[in-house]
Design an enzyme around this catalytic site. Structure first.
Site, PDB file in Angstrom:
ATOM      1  N   GLY A  56      -8.208  -3.789  -3.979  1.00 45.30           N
ATOM      2  CA  GLY A  56      -7.070  -4.487  -3.375  1.00 45.30           C
ATOM      3  C   GLY A  56      -7.369  -4.929  -1.946  1.00 45.30           C
ATOM      4  O   GLY A  56      -6.970  -6.021  -1.523  1.00 45.30           O
ATOM      5  N   ASP A  57      -8.061  -4.080  -1.201  1.00 41.77           N
ATOM      6  CA  ASP A  57      -8.384  -4.432   0.190  1.00 41.77           C
ATOM      7  C   ASP A  57      -9.391  -5.583   0.236  1.00 41.77           C
ATOM      8  O   ASP A  57      -9.261  -6.503   1.053  1.00 41.77           O
ATOM      9  CB  ASP A  57      -8.942  -3.209   0.926  1.00 41.77           C
ATOM     10  CG  ASP A  57      -7.941  -2.062   0.947  1.00 41.77           C
ATOM     11  OD1 ASP A  57      -6.723  -2.331   0.954  1.00 41.77           O
ATOM     12  OD2 ASP A  57      -8.377  -0.898   0.948  1.00 41.77           O
TER      13      ASP A  57
ATOM     14  N   ASN B 293       0.814  -1.223   0.000  1.00 36.31           N
ATOM     15  CA  ASN B 293       0.000   0.000   0.000  1.00 36.31           C
ATOM     16  C   ASN B 293       0.844   1.268   0.000  1.00 36.31           C
ATOM     17  O   ASN B 293       0.697   2.130   0.878  1.00 36.31           O
ATOM     18  CB  ASN B 293      -0.941   0.017   1.216  1.00 36.31           C
ATOM     19  CG  ASN B 293      -2.304  -0.553   0.896  1.00 36.31           C
ATOM     20  OD1 ASN B 293      -2.945  -0.150  -0.065  1.00 36.31           O
ATOM     21  ND2 ASN B 293      -2.738  -1.501   1.683  1.00 36.31           N
TER      22      ASN B 293
ATOM     23  N   GLY C 246      -4.582  -5.653 -10.973  1.00 36.13           N
ATOM     24  CA  GLY C 246      -5.796  -4.978 -11.392  1.00 36.13           C
ATOM     25  C   GLY C 246      -6.656  -5.855 -12.284  1.00 36.13           C
ATOM     26  O   GLY C 246      -6.880  -7.038 -11.992  1.00 36.13           O
TER      27      GLY C 246
ATOM     28  N   ALA D  13      -4.193 -11.724 -10.832  1.00 35.25           N
ATOM     29  CA  ALA D  13      -3.198 -11.810  -9.760  1.00 35.25           C
ATOM     30  C   ALA D  13      -2.382 -13.081  -9.922  1.00 35.25           C
ATOM     31  O   ALA D  13      -2.850 -14.066 -10.493  1.00 35.25           O
ATOM     32  CB  ALA D  13      -3.889 -11.802  -8.398  1.00 35.25           C
TER      33      ALA D  13
HETATM   34  P1  ATP Z   1      -6.399  -0.448  -4.476  1.00 36.35           P
HETATM   35  O1  ATP Z   1      -5.165  -0.050  -3.708  1.00 36.35           O
HETATM   36  O2  ATP Z   1      -6.892   0.592  -5.432  1.00 36.35           O
HETATM   37  O3  ATP Z   1      -7.495  -0.974  -3.607  1.00 36.35           O
HETATM   38  P2  ATP Z   1      -4.656  -2.537  -5.555  1.00 36.35           P
HETATM   39  O4  ATP Z   1      -3.717  -1.881  -6.501  1.00 36.35           O
HETATM   40  O5  ATP Z   1      -4.154  -2.961  -4.238  1.00 36.35           O
HETATM   41  O6  ATP Z   1      -5.996  -1.675  -5.416  1.00 36.35           O
HETATM   42  P3  ATP Z   1      -5.722  -4.079  -7.731  1.00 36.35           P
HETATM   43  O7  ATP Z   1      -4.679  -4.873  -8.406  1.00 36.35           O
HETATM   44  O8  ATP Z   1      -6.222  -2.840  -8.384  1.00 36.35           O
HETATM   45  O9  ATP Z   1      -5.263  -3.836  -6.222  1.00 36.35           O
HETATM   46  O10 ATP Z   1      -7.008  -5.006  -7.496  1.00 36.35           O
HETATM   47  C1  ATP Z   1      -6.931  -6.184  -6.712  1.00 36.35           C
HETATM   48  C2  ATP Z   1      -7.649  -7.299  -7.415  1.00 36.35           C
HETATM   49  O11 ATP Z   1      -9.023  -6.943  -7.610  1.00 36.35           O
HETATM   50  C3  ATP Z   1      -7.098  -7.657  -8.780  1.00 36.35           C
HETATM   51  O12 ATP Z   1      -6.031  -8.591  -8.670  1.00 36.35           O
HETATM   52  C4  ATP Z   1      -8.329  -8.236  -9.471  1.00 36.35           C
HETATM   53  O13 ATP Z   1      -8.481  -9.594  -9.115  1.00 36.35           O
HETATM   54  C5  ATP Z   1      -9.466  -7.418  -8.866  1.00 36.35           C
HETATM   55  N1  ATP Z   1      -9.771  -6.276  -9.738  1.00 36.35           N
HETATM   56  C6  ATP Z   1      -9.224  -5.030  -9.712  1.00 36.35           C
HETATM   57  N2  ATP Z   1      -9.715  -4.260 -10.693  1.00 36.35           N
HETATM   58  C7  ATP Z   1     -10.612  -5.022 -11.369  1.00 36.35           C
HETATM   59  C8  ATP Z   1     -11.464  -4.819 -12.492  1.00 36.35           C
HETATM   60  N3  ATP Z   1     -11.493  -3.648 -13.139  1.00 36.35           N
HETATM   61  N4  ATP Z   1     -12.246  -5.844 -12.891  1.00 36.35           N
HETATM   62  C9  ATP Z   1     -12.241  -7.037 -12.259  1.00 36.35           C
HETATM   63  N5  ATP Z   1     -11.454  -7.299 -11.198  1.00 36.35           N
HETATM   64  C10 ATP Z   1     -10.646  -6.320 -10.762  1.00 36.35           C
END
Ligand code: ATP
Length: 313
Positions: free
Chosen positions: A254-255, A164, A225, A229
């Site tokens: 992400g959370d 984070n 995203g 993952a």
């Molecule tokens: P944030 O800090 O904004 O909460 P992050 O960068 O920690 O997010 P992300 O990789 O954006 O985490 O999102 C975590 C997971 O959520 C991704 O690995 C995916 O599985 C899911 N996810 C995120 N965005 C999308 C999307 N647009 N559509 C479907 N699944 C998504």
């Protein structure tokens, strides 16, 4: 089977319409914070969870505690009589974009220190979840993080660390060594792909994961995203595609993802199952506005997994 999520929660004012903040007439009041978002996500999945942190002795502090309890999250809170609960403003300069301003310097949460922790509760928990945000808040919160991780290690509590990175709070030169030290003391590390690159200097996901695992954690998960993952856990590698959804607000994905992963970890699920539930939670979190409001319960995940009719009658 309990989890302790340690961090700072803030009041959150969100512009009610798109446009420059100085021209927006009204804002909606709520609250947020990465660790309390994870706590709410876990509670919705039926996991007993406590948020631990320091709040001001003020209305925003009461709002945070009240909302957490309403979500079924326990609150191990100390109150600072001399410092306010932090506040974050979220404006929406254009459709699909948002920008936050923090009013958290000198906040109660940034004055969190080791003596404010309930260390027995951390020793007794199955998982301690922390983030790099607490490390960014100052020397005292960083010392509190170390004390919490020490207690977790004493109690055999799994340490979960989500990087984070918040570039608004500190620069990469100071942040990266702190993140790497925390990752080395954690059992499960979550990083966005940009954060994984920041910590390792690698662009390739597998190289990022290998470099993070070399720091010591048994489980490393890189969130990518809408690209899904990838994880390495106890030598096993797995990758999970994102579930296609109509995303309206990706903040908090992400959370929610972390909550899904940890809930399945506690349930003894396989790595593939942990990632699948995590990805479902992340996807569903994107389907409505708010940092934690759209975190799903088990029934919503089940509907997504069977590809069910989005219309409920
Ligand atoms: P944030 O800090 O904004 O909460 P992050 O960068 O920690 O997010 P992300 O990789 O954006 O985490 O999102 C975590 C997971 O959520 C991704 O690995 C995916 O599985 C899911 N996810 C995120 N965005 C999308 C999307 N647009 N559509 C479907 N699944 C998504």
């Amino acid at each position: 089977m309990s989890v302790v999520a340690l961090g700072e929660s803030l009041g959150l004012l969100v512009a009610s319409r798109i446009g420059r903040l100085e021209l927006v007439p009204t804002m909606d009041l709520g609250f947020g914070g990465a660790e309390s978002n994870v706590a709410i996500g876990l509670a919705r999945l039926g996991v007993p969870v406590t948020w631990m942190g320091r709040l001001g002795d003020d209305a925003l502090g009461r709002l945070v505690e009240r909302q957490l309890r309403a979500e079924g999250v326990g609150a191990a809170v100390t109150r600072d009589p001399e410092a306010p609960t932090a506040l974050m403003l979220k404006e929406r300069p254009s459709a699909g974009s948002s920008a936050v301003s923090y009013y958290r310097a000198g906040s109660a949460g940034s004055r969190l220190a080791p003596e404010h922790l309930d260390l027995d509760r951390i020793r007794d928990a199955r998982v301690l979840h922390v983030t790099g945000i607490t490390a960014a808040l100052g020397d005292a919160p960083r010392a509190a993080l170390d004390a919490a991780v020490d207690a977790a290690h004493e109690g055999g509590t799994i340490v979960s660390f989500d990087v984070n990175h918040r570039s608004r709070l500190w620069d990469a030169e100071r942040a990266v060594p702190a993140y790497r030290a925390l990752a080395a003391r954690a059992d499960v590390v979550f990083a966005g792909d940009d954060e994984a690159e920041l910590l390792t200097g690698e662009r390739d996901t597998d190289a990022q994961i290998a470099a993070l695992a070399a720091l010591g954690p048994a489980q490393v998960v890189v969130k990518r995203g809408a690209d899904g993952a990838t994880a390495l856990a106890d030598g096993e590698r797995a990758t999970q595609a994102a579930f296609p959804v109509h995303a309206v607000d990706t903040v908090g994905a992400g959370d929610a993802f972390v909550a899904g992963y940890l809930a399945e970890l506690l349930a003894g699920a396989s790595l593939a199952e942990r990632l699948r539930t995590a990805a479902a939670c992340g996807a569903l979190a994107c389907t409505a506005p708010g940092d934690w409001e759209a975190a799903p319960d088990r029934a919503a995940i089940a509907r997504l997994l069977v590809g069910g009719d989005p219309v409920q009658r």
